[in-house]
Scaffold this motif. Structure first.
Motif, PDB file in Angstrom:
ATOM      1  N   LYS A   1     -11.239 -10.107  -8.449  1.00  0.00           N
ATOM      2  CA  LYS A   1     -11.448  -8.654  -8.463  1.00  0.00           C
ATOM      3  C   LYS A   1     -12.260  -8.218  -9.684  1.00  0.00           C
TER       4      LYS A   1
ATOM      5  N   THR B   1       0.824  -1.209   0.000  1.00  0.00           N
ATOM      6  CA  THR B   1       0.000   0.000   0.000  1.00  0.00           C
ATOM      7  C   THR B   1       0.860   1.261   0.000  1.00  0.00           C
TER       8      THR B   1
ATOM      9  N   SER C   1      -4.379  -4.306   6.131  1.00  0.00           N
ATOM     10  CA  SER C   1      -5.655  -5.023   6.147  1.00  0.00           C
ATOM     11  C   SER C   1      -5.313  -6.500   6.329  1.00  0.00           C
TER      12      SER C   1
HETATM   13  O1  LIG Z   1      -7.486  -7.142  -1.031  1.00  0.00           O
HETATM   14  C1  LIG Z   1      -6.372  -7.506  -0.847  1.00  0.00           C
HETATM   15  C2  LIG Z   1      -5.863  -8.646  -1.600  1.00  0.00           C
HETATM   16  O2  LIG Z   1      -6.921  -9.314  -2.237  1.00  0.00           O
HETATM   17  C3  LIG Z   1      -5.480  -6.761   0.134  1.00  0.00           C
HETATM   18  O3  LIG Z   1      -6.182  -6.427   1.279  1.00  0.00           O
HETATM   19  C4  LIG Z   1      -4.995  -5.528  -0.440  1.00  0.00           C
HETATM   20  O4  LIG Z   1      -4.236  -5.932  -1.523  1.00  0.00           O
HETATM   21  C5  LIG Z   1      -4.132  -4.718   0.556  1.00  0.00           C
HETATM   22  O5  LIG Z   1      -3.156  -5.500   1.174  1.00  0.00           O
HETATM   23  P1  LIG Z   1      -2.194  -4.951   2.364  1.00  0.00           P
HETATM   24  O6  LIG Z   1      -3.039  -4.761   3.582  1.00  0.00           O
HETATM   25  O7  LIG Z   1      -1.187  -6.055   2.562  1.00  0.00           O
HETATM   26  O8  LIG Z   1      -1.580  -3.671   1.882  1.00  0.00           O
END
Ligand SMILES: O=C(CO)[C@H](O)[C@H](O)COP(=O)(O)O
Ligand SMILES: Nc1ncnc2c1ncn2[C@@H]1O[C@H](COP(=O)(O)OP(=O)(O)O)[C@@H](O)[C@H]1O
Length: 557
Positions: free
Chosen positions: A209, A16, A296
């Motif tokens: 997605k 992120t 997340s």
């Molecule tokens: O939806 C997701 C994958 O399907 C993840 O939550 C998204 O990519 C963010 O990941 P992170 O919290 O590791 O930055």
């Protein structure tokens, strides 16, 4: 130690806020060198770089920041590893998802077209862009009405985070940008396109997605019924679809110059940060649920049978690894909630994770008298509603910061328990819980998860799970292993049963979890829609210029 005959692969994890590169030995998965590059623009939330204001719930990124990871983190990781780059045989990448961008036919992001730079919809929409909730609501209402066959593969609801909601938002709010977008592409596939010059799509993001099931996207008829202008949306998505671990192409001269890696080495199909981690944690066998816990949490698990799990993000054949049904669920806010408390709520002196965890660890279960709902960033599973928000119940004058911190940690553990129970109830067996991601570094949090779920917790044996998972896929794409399963067995690592539940604490948590469940259903399943109403009131207030707010001046006077 690197040896003269060794072969290496590079895994690059686009998170992120930053991208991390990792150099890995093909034979045994040894991690030899790593480097992180922070995105210059981070998450673009309130204004575009030129000052153009953004509405609430927006989250954008700049694709040039992704190229910079290739330019900086990859050479730095190779230098840290002290290896000869000529011995690198493949590269693979993983990305947050659904992180998606509109592009010209040649892959140029629309935000890089000079006359479109001030148009918010031309930019990359990050996974946590939540402003497409009304569009997700429209998609879900129509899909239910028409009994679309794919809806149950997504737990009964498409998320506002996914491709179709984000695409429909663009059409609705900036039709010109929608029209200029010859391609609408996951960043996971776009970065592969940058590396090998060939546009491909991967089965994972297309399934979870996008809405690609049994070889098809939603029908033209369905999309036209949503909006006639949306009828041909799938034409922007379609492309050569690759299984995970497949070779998408070879490194171009340009990408070789960026990375310092040899031109012509294998470039693997795109993948998602969560899904790629299961291979790194040696958790591809059915029933081994991996929780990738960071900003997340994503929960991924393979199953042998197709089951419909209410509230899950999706089930995709081959979505986690070829030959199995891959299931995904998730919590949109986890580390971000703890980070919010540390940054914006904890007073000076106790404003660090370490200090708060130390104080919170000293408490018996339930001593703070609190229960929280972990919806600071909406609810991805099981409610699939990003208009929901957080709640802390039980505050008194005796409540201290560490009490709230502990209640927040616990709330996310309850959310994970809801997800595990939903899988089990729907017929997807969960034999093992494996945790990966940055939050494994918080022992209190890990013990709480073990106690709340009343299960032993295994930990991935790598601090760079996604990057190691990508390296494993790079090795397969380069032909070093026959498939992802073989590469995962040779290169992955797991520390089994690193945490065990305490029976007394687990019993105490059963009582608190029952309270969480009842609050969850009350505020999330129609008992009281106050959270949606508050969101609407907030949106109306922030959209109105300050001068128009009805201040009762005569009363003030
Ligand atoms: O939806 C997701 C994958 O399907 C993840 O939550 C998204 O990519 C963010 O990941 P992170 O919290 O590791 O930055
Ligand atoms: N010791 C800690 N305990 C709990 N949360 C933490 C701790 N350290 C960082 N965090 C939170 O974890 C998140 C970062 O997790 P990480 O796995 O490093 O990132 P990402 O999800 O982007 O890969 C941030 O939201 C941060 O607030």
């Amino acid at each position: 130690m690197a040896g003269p005959g060794d072969r290496y692969v590079v895994g690059v994890d686009f998170g992120t806020l930053s991208g991390r590169a990792l150099v890995v030995r093909v034979e045994d998965g040894a991690e030899l060198g790593t480097a992180v590059h922070e995105y210059r623009h981070g998450v673009i939330e309130s204004t575009l770089p030129d000052g153009t204001p953004l509405p609430p719930d927006w989250a954008l990124q700049d694709p040039e920041d992704y190229r910079d990871v290739l330019r900086h983190a990859v050479p730095a990781a190779v230098a840290a590893a002290g290896i000869d780059p000529a011995r690198v045989i493949g590269i693979a990448t993983d990305f947050t998802a659904c992180t998606v961008l509109p592009a010209l036919a040649d892959g140029t992001p629309l935000c890089e077209v000079p006359e479109l730079r001030s148009r918010p919809h031309a930019w990359v929409k990050l996974w946590k862009h939540h402003a497409a909730q009304p569009h997700a609501d429209r998609i879900n209402a129509l899909a239910h009405e028409r009994r679309e066959p794919w809806l149950h593969r997504y737990g009964g609801k498409i998320s506002a985070e996914w491709q179709f909601a984000k695409g429909l938002q663009i059409l609705d709010e900036d039709p010109e940008i929608y029209g200029r977008a010859a391609r609408f592409v996951e960043a996971a596939d776009w970065i592969v396109w940058q590396l090998c010059g060939v546009e491909t799509r991967n089965i994972c993001t297309a399934g979870y997605k996008g809405i690609r099931q049994d070889g098809h996207y939603p029908s033209r008829d369905f999309l036209a019924a949503l909006d006639p202008g949306f009828a041909d949306f799938v034409a922007k998505l379609d492309g050569p679809l690759l299984p995970l671990g497949a070779r998408a192409g070879v490194l171009t001269a340009e990408a070789a110059a960026w990375t310092g890696l040899p031109e012509g080495i294998a470039v693997a199909a795109g993948n998602v940060d969560a899904h790629v981690t299961a291979a790194a944690a040696r958790a591809l066998a059915p029933g081994h649920l991996v929780a990738i816990m960071g900003t997340s949490t994503c929960h991924v698990v393979n199953g042998t049978e197709l089951a419909e799990v209410p509230g899950m993000c999706g089930v995709v054949e081959g979505g986690l690894s070829p030959g199995a049904w891959g299931y995904e669920a998730g919590q949109s806010g986890v580390g971000d909630i703890f980070g919010w408390f540390v940054d914006h709520a904890a007073p000076a002196g106790v404003d660090s994770h370490e200090r708060l965890a130390e104080l919170a660890a000293a408490q018996p279960v339930g001593a703070h008298g609190l229960v929280a709902l972990d919806w600071w960033n909406g609810n991805r599973s099981l409610l699939v509603n990003h208009d929901l928000s957080g709640l802390i119940l039980g505050l008194t004058l005796a409540t201290r910061p560490a009490d709230v911190y502990r209640a927040l940690l616990e709330s996310t553990a309850y959310g994970t328990r809801m997800i595990i129970e939903a899988f089990v109830e729907a017929g997807v067996p969960i034999q093992e819980l494996v945790v990966a991601g940055g939050l494994t570094a918080n022992p209190l949090l890990m013990q709480i998860y073990s106690d709340v779920t009343n299960r032993p917790l295994s930990l991935i044996g790598s601090a760079q799970g996604p990057a190691l998972g990508s390296a494993i896929h790079a090795a397969v794409a380069a032909g070093a292993y026959a498939d992802v399963h073989a590469a995962s067995a040779a290169m992955g690592r797991v520390d089994r049963d690193a945490y065990r539940p305490d029976p007394e604490r687990a019993r105490a948590y059963d009582a608190l979890y029952a309270e969480y469940r009842s609050l969850h259903d009350h505020f999330g399943r129609g008992g009281n829609d106050v959270m949606s109403r508050l969101r609407a009131i907030r949106n109306a207030a922030v959209e109105r210029p300050v001068a128009q707010i009805d201040t009762p001046l005569e009363v003030v006077a």
